[in-house]
Write a protein that holds these residues in place. Structure first.
Motif, mmCIF file in Angstrom:
data_model
loop_
_atom_site.group_PDB
_atom_site.id
_atom_site.type_symbol
_atom_site.label_atom_id
_atom_site.label_comp_id
_atom_site.label_asym_id
_atom_site.label_seq_id
_atom_site.Cartn_x
_atom_site.Cartn_y
_atom_site.Cartn_z
ATOM 1 N N GLY A 58 17.196 -15.042 1.210
ATOM 2 C CA GLY A 58 16.889 -14.213 0.048
ATOM 3 C C GLY A 58 15.398 -14.054 -0.172
ATOM 4 O O GLY A 58 14.579 -14.680 0.510
ATOM 5 N N ILE A 59 15.069 -13.202 -1.144
ATOM 6 C CA ILE A 59 13.663 -12.959 -1.486
ATOM 7 C C ILE A 59 13.125 -14.199 -2.207
ATOM 8 O O ILE A 59 13.766 -14.730 -3.116
ATOM 9 C CB ILE A 59 13.531 -11.711 -2.397
ATOM 10 N N ASN A 60 11.960 -14.679 -1.774
ATOM 11 C CA ASN A 60 11.316 -15.839 -2.407
ATOM 12 C C ASN A 60 10.498 -15.392 -3.622
ATOM 13 O O ASN A 60 10.224 -14.208 -3.785
ATOM 14 C CB ASN A 60 10.379 -16.531 -1.415
ATOM 15 N N SER A 61 10.075 -16.373 -4.425
ATOM 16 C CA SER A 61 9.338 -16.022 -5.652
ATOM 17 C C SER A 61 7.961 -15.411 -5.364
ATOM 18 O O SER A 61 7.387 -14.745 -6.205
ATOM 19 C CB SER A 61 9.193 -17.243 -6.551
ATOM 20 N N LEU B 129 23.175 -0.605 -7.287
ATOM 21 C CA LEU B 129 21.790 -0.442 -6.816
ATOM 22 C C LEU B 129 21.258 -1.765 -6.276
ATOM 23 O O LEU B 129 21.615 -2.834 -6.772
ATOM 24 C CB LEU B 129 20.898 0.012 -7.971
ATOM 25 N N SER B 130 20.416 -1.674 -5.269
ATOM 26 C CA SER B 130 19.781 -2.895 -4.763
ATOM 27 C C SER B 130 18.430 -2.567 -4.126
ATOM 28 O O SER B 130 18.128 -1.409 -3.844
ATOM 29 C CB SER B 130 20.687 -3.597 -3.751
ATOM 30 N N ILE B 131 17.651 -3.634 -3.914
ATOM 31 C CA ILE B 131 16.341 -3.481 -3.253
ATOM 32 C C ILE B 131 16.461 -4.094 -1.872
ATOM 33 O O ILE B 131 16.803 -5.271 -1.733
ATOM 34 C CB ILE B 131 15.221 -4.204 -4.023
ATOM 35 N N LYS B 132 16.207 -3.274 -0.871
ATOM 36 C CA LYS B 132 16.182 -3.832 0.485
ATOM 37 C C LYS B 132 14.743 -4.246 0.745
ATOM 38 O O LYS B 132 13.855 -3.408 0.836
ATOM 39 C CB LYS B 132 16.643 -2.801 1.514
ATOM 40 N N GLY C 80 9.473 -0.489 -6.135
ATOM 41 C CA GLY C 80 10.896 -0.277 -5.828
ATOM 42 C C GLY C 80 11.772 -0.643 -7.018
ATOM 43 O O GLY C 80 12.699 0.090 -7.371
ATOM 44 N N TYR C 81 11.442 -1.749 -7.652
ATOM 45 C CA TYR C 81 12.234 -2.210 -8.796
ATOM 46 C C TYR C 81 12.144 -1.206 -9.963
ATOM 47 O O TYR C 81 13.142 -0.958 -10.657
ATOM 48 C CB TYR C 81 11.748 -3.597 -9.240
ATOM 49 N N SER C 82 10.973 -0.618 -10.160
ATOM 50 C CA SER C 82 10.799 0.366 -11.250
ATOM 51 C C SER C 82 11.683 1.598 -11.016
ATOM 52 O O SER C 82 12.302 2.113 -11.947
ATOM 53 C CB SER C 82 9.331 0.817 -11.339
ATOM 54 N N ILE C 83 11.738 2.045 -9.757
ATOM 55 C CA ILE C 83 12.591 3.200 -9.424
ATOM 56 C C ILE C 83 14.051 2.808 -9.694
ATOM 57 O O ILE C 83 14.818 3.566 -10.291
ATOM 58 C CB ILE C 83 12.438 3.600 -7.925
ATOM 59 N N LEU C 84 14.405 1.592 -9.261
ATOM 60 C CA LEU C 84 15.782 1.107 -9.472
ATOM 61 C C LEU C 84 16.140 1.111 -10.961
ATOM 62 O O LEU C 84 17.223 1.557 -11.352
ATOM 63 C CB LEU C 84 15.897 -0.301 -8.879
ATOM 64 N N GLU C 85 15.213 0.647 -11.797
ATOM 65 C CA GLU C 85 15.475 0.605 -13.243
ATOM 66 C C GLU C 85 15.753 1.998 -13.803
ATOM 67 O O GLU C 85 16.666 2.181 -14.600
ATOM 68 C CB GLU C 85 14.257 0.006 -13.970
ATOM 69 N N PHE D 35 8.451 -10.916 -12.660
ATOM 70 C CA PHE D 35 9.648 -10.098 -12.496
ATOM 71 C C PHE D 35 10.716 -10.773 -11.628
ATOM 72 O O PHE D 35 11.785 -10.222 -11.426
ATOM 73 C CB PHE D 35 9.290 -8.769 -11.804
ATOM 74 N N TYR D 36 10.393 -11.939 -11.080
ATOM 75 C CA TYR D 36 11.234 -12.497 -10.021
ATOM 76 C C TYR D 36 12.709 -12.670 -10.416
ATOM 77 O O TYR D 36 13.607 -12.320 -9.655
ATOM 78 C CB TYR D 36 10.648 -13.832 -9.528
ATOM 79 N N SER D 37 12.942 -13.196 -11.651
ATOM 80 C CA SER D 37 14.340 -13.453 -12.040
ATOM 81 C C SER D 37 15.139 -12.147 -12.079
ATOM 82 O O SER D 37 16.342 -12.145 -11.814
ATOM 83 C CB SER D 37 14.387 -14.165 -13.390
ATOM 84 N N GLN D 38 14.477 -11.012 -12.394
ATOM 85 C CA GLN D 38 15.177 -9.729 -12.398
ATOM 86 C C GLN D 38 15.391 -9.221 -10.973
ATOM 87 O O GLN D 38 16.460 -8.760 -10.614
ATOM 88 C CB GLN D 38 14.378 -8.697 -13.207
ATOM 89 N N ILE D 39 14.329 -9.321 -10.170
ATOM 90 C CA ILE D 39 14.381 -8.772 -8.818
ATOM 91 C C ILE D 39 15.433 -9.460 -7.939
ATOM 92 O O ILE D 39 16.165 -8.810 -7.198
ATOM 93 C CB ILE D 39 12.972 -8.819 -8.180
ATOM 94 N N LYS D 40 15.540 -10.778 -8.065
ATOM 95 C CA LYS D 40 16.454 -11.496 -7.155
ATOM 96 C C LYS D 40 17.926 -11.120 -7.368
ATOM 97 O O LYS D 40 18.764 -11.342 -6.506
ATOM 98 C CB LYS D 40 16.220 -13.003 -7.198
#
Lengths: 118, 237
Positions: free
Chosen positions: B210-213, B91-94, B76-81, B180-185
């Protein structure tokens, strides 16, 4: 050990026209209690049985076989979901389903025994 | 990396599920049209022909398979990028992996796996709305497309190639344990929202922390903090 009052009775029995006296002992009714060994039997897996295990923790979405079904190697027997991942559980063995330890909606842990084949 | 394309197919995920023995790690299968496109729990994923990007990736590498939770969100994050590079904003990741723009869904992802005692392969099915203008009104969450957001058509072939390259690049980083966590959060759609979640078969109103590590979701339910795995809950906003 049986305990009871032994009473003797004499009977006359006619065999081929001849009478015979027969002494028979009668035993009063005895109450004997037989205690069976109770052992909880769960998920019995005998030698030679094959057990299909959960590859990941998750929720059972579907069970595709019933007890008694013949299963081929590679046949899909259940679907488990975790982290939006639908995992098709295929049997690594051929055999007959002897036990199913899961139902739709159950949460399972990694390596839980799902289905037993004999 | 191997690329396969079909004009029409029932479902790219179903194709790989039935044929994974014959293809290598990171085989990409796309289609102009899917006749039985699949969403979560057999919900249909419909798309106009040649308008959107519909594809599946086959993962057979053991190390990657074991990191399926990470791969799911990284996909999901790759598509977002890539969407960001194309000029989309908000943009966000649900969680766990859908991509949203302006509170509308632009990308859905469905992971499937085949297991024989352990996972043999992972199949990541992705649908990105690219040039479709109109959507049926039956969706509970509004859909959108790149075209609707940017008011222009996108070269689908180029977009596909950009997405594939990004996925291969990011999957390589996952293999090398890149975090990738710091980017994803930064893109956490559900953070601080109140949602209804089915926790242990009981529908409860929970507040999302929120999303955990480890890519589980931290929520507060009845004054207690719990970490949810996607398989154990279902959402309604």
């Amino acid at each position: 050990m049986l305990e009871g009052l032994v009473k003797m009775k004499i009977y006359k029995i006619k065999v081929n026209g001849k009478y015979y006296e027969v002494e028979v002992s009668a035993v009063d009714e005895v109450v004997a209690e037989i205690k069976a060994e109770t052992k909880k039997v769960e998920n019995v897996v005998s030698q030679g049985d094959n057990v299909i295990l959960a590859p990941i923790a998750g929720k059972v979405l579907e069970v595709k076989v019933n007890v008694g079904d013949m299963v081929k190697k590679g046949q899909t027997v259940a679907i488990i979901e975790a982290m939006k991942l639908e995992n098709e559980i295929q049997s690594a063995f051929a055999g007959q389903v002897s036990a199913i330890n899961i139902k739709k909606g159950d949460d399972v842990k990694n390596k839980d025994e799902l289905i037993v084949l004999k | 990396m191997k690329l396969i394309h079909f004009d029409v197919i029932d479902s790219t995920n179903a194709f790989l599920k039935g044929n994974y023995h014959n293809y290598q790690n990171l085989t990409f299968v796309s289609a102009d049209e899917q006749t039985a496109g699949k969403g979560r729990e057999n919900k249909r994923w419909s798309s106009e022909k040649k308008k959107n990007l519909l594809f599946s990736v086959l993962v057979k590498d053991r190390k990657l398979i074991e990191k399926y939770k990470t791969l799911s969100i990284i996909c999901g994050y790759s598509i977002l990028e890539v969407l960001k590079e194309y000029g989309l904003n908000n943009l966000s990741i649900k969680w766990p992996n859908d991509v949203y723009v302006d509170n509308k869904k632009i990308c859905g992802i469905l992971l499937e796996a085949v297991s024989k005692q352990e996972m043999e392969c992972l199949i990541i099915g992705v649908g990105v709305n690219v040039n479709q203008k109109k959507f049926k009104e039956e969706y509970t969450i509004l859909p959108t497309s790149i075209r609707n957001q940017l008011n222009r058509c996108i070269n689908l072939k180029k977009f596909k190639s950009d997405i594939y390259s990004k996925l291969v690049y990011n999957f390589k980083l996952v293999e090398q344990d890149y975090d990738f966590y710091s980017q994803i959060k930064k893109y956490d759609y559900l953070k601080n929202k109140e949602v209804f979640a089915l926790v242990s078969n009981e529908k409860k109103l929970v507040k999302v922390l929120g999303i955990n590590s480890d890519y589980s979701l931290g929520v507060i339910a009845e004054n207690k903090k719990i970490d949810l795995e996607a398989g154990q809950i279902s959402f309604s906003l």
